[in-house]
Structure formats: structure tokens, C-alpha cells
Write a protein that holds these residues in place. Sequence first.
Motif, short mmCIF file in Angstrom:
data_model
loop_
_atom_site.label_atom_id
_atom_site.label_comp_id
_atom_site.label_asym_id
_atom_site.label_seq_id
_atom_site.Cartn_x
_atom_site.Cartn_y
_atom_site.Cartn_z
N VAL A 42 0.84 -1.20 0.00
CA VAL A 42 0.00 0.00 0.00
C VAL A 42 0.88 1.25 0.00
CG1 VAL A 42 -1.76 1.29 1.28
CG2 VAL A 42 -1.92 -1.19 1.14
N ARG A 52 -3.94 2.39 -2.67
CA ARG A 52 -3.27 3.57 -2.10
C ARG A 52 -3.88 3.92 -0.75
NH1 ARG A 52 -7.04 7.45 -2.89
NH2 ARG A 52 -8.38 7.21 -4.69
N TRP A 53 -3.10 4.69 0.00
CA TRP A 53 -3.58 5.23 1.27
C TRP A 53 -4.54 6.39 0.99
CZ3 TRP A 53 -2.78 2.83 5.70
CH2 TRP A 53 -1.65 2.02 5.85
N PHE A 60 -6.94 2.46 3.63
CA PHE A 60 -6.46 2.29 2.26
C PHE A 60 -7.60 1.79 1.40
CE2 PHE A 60 -5.88 -1.94 3.96
CZ PHE A 60 -6.14 -2.79 2.90
N ARG A 123 -0.39 4.61 7.82
CA ARG A 123 0.55 4.92 6.74
C ARG A 123 1.97 5.18 7.24
NH1 ARG A 123 -1.56 9.32 3.28
NH2 ARG A 123 -1.49 10.44 5.22
#
Length: 183
Positions: A42, A52-53, A60, A123
Amino acid sequence: MVDELDGEPEGEIDEEPSGEPAEPSPVAPQGEAFPTLLHGAVSDESTDDCVRWLPGGTKFVVCDKAKFARDVLPKICGRSKFASFASRLKRWSFDRVSRGEDLGARVSRGEDLGAYYHEHFRRDEPRRASRVRYRRPTPLSAGALRRLEPTDDRARARTAEDEASQFTEFSKPMGILSGNEML
């Protein structure tokens, strides 16, 4: 050792912050646990077109399931089916933002819809992903097992021969019992 229910190798026993040993966590063939590999995928900018975040860094989203299944999943879990990935997220206690919920707030649409999250999956904190724990499946109850039995009438129906053999089994004379003998 391989987990019979998941078919994944089991990893080393980690220690909880309290100092007590935790449940062994299934690990990927590369030796890293699934949440750690997922965090790397991710966070990898080269995969942003499929996973993606979200801006807050706590969720995500998989934005292109086909590309994610083809290019990223084999590196994370050796499989390329998105449904298997979604099931695995559930076993690792990840939740999904669905219509009408977002951690307590009402949401009907937006980029959060369909996103996945876990309290230890952030993240900017890759080491925290190792705190995500594998949830062992609970065994099915007797009622649930009965519901899984075949529903085809022919599978449950007895043949005339079976019924006849049962009838003759119970119709055999038992003999005479004395007062001290029990049935």
C-alpha cells in the motif's frame, strides 16, 4: 507447521506489550506476516494506480481490483483472487467502510466508501502493522453443520431396502427378561 483452516504456514510466537506470548501468526513464504507485506504494498508509490492510502493515512482503498489482483496480490499472499484477499483481511480483523458508516459517522459516498482500516494499520507507522493479529476461525456449531448438509431429497431419502432392513432389525423377538436384567 501449517494452519489447517487457512493453509498458511504459522510464524513465530510474538510477545504482546504485556510481556505474555501472543498467538502464533501465519506468515507469508518470505517470512513476513501478511499485514507487514500489505503495508509495504500500500505504501509503495508504484502501486498507487491500484491500491493507495487515503489522505488521513488510517485507511487504504483498492481502486483497481483487476490490476491489484494481477500485479500486487501474488507478491503479498501468493494468490491472485480478490475475494481471497478480502477474506484474508477479515481474518486479520480489518474492517471495511460500507455505505452508511465511517467509524461512527454517516457516509453515503466518497473516497472512504469501500476502504479498509485497522487500528494498528497506519501509513506512517509500518512497524505498528506487526500488532495486527490473526483471528482464528471459530468452529461451526452443530446447527450450522446441519445447514451445510445436502438438501437434495434423493440424498436424504432412504431406499425401500434400507427401510425394510430397519423394520426387520426392530421386529426381532427380544426374548424374555428376568426381573434383574435391564433393557
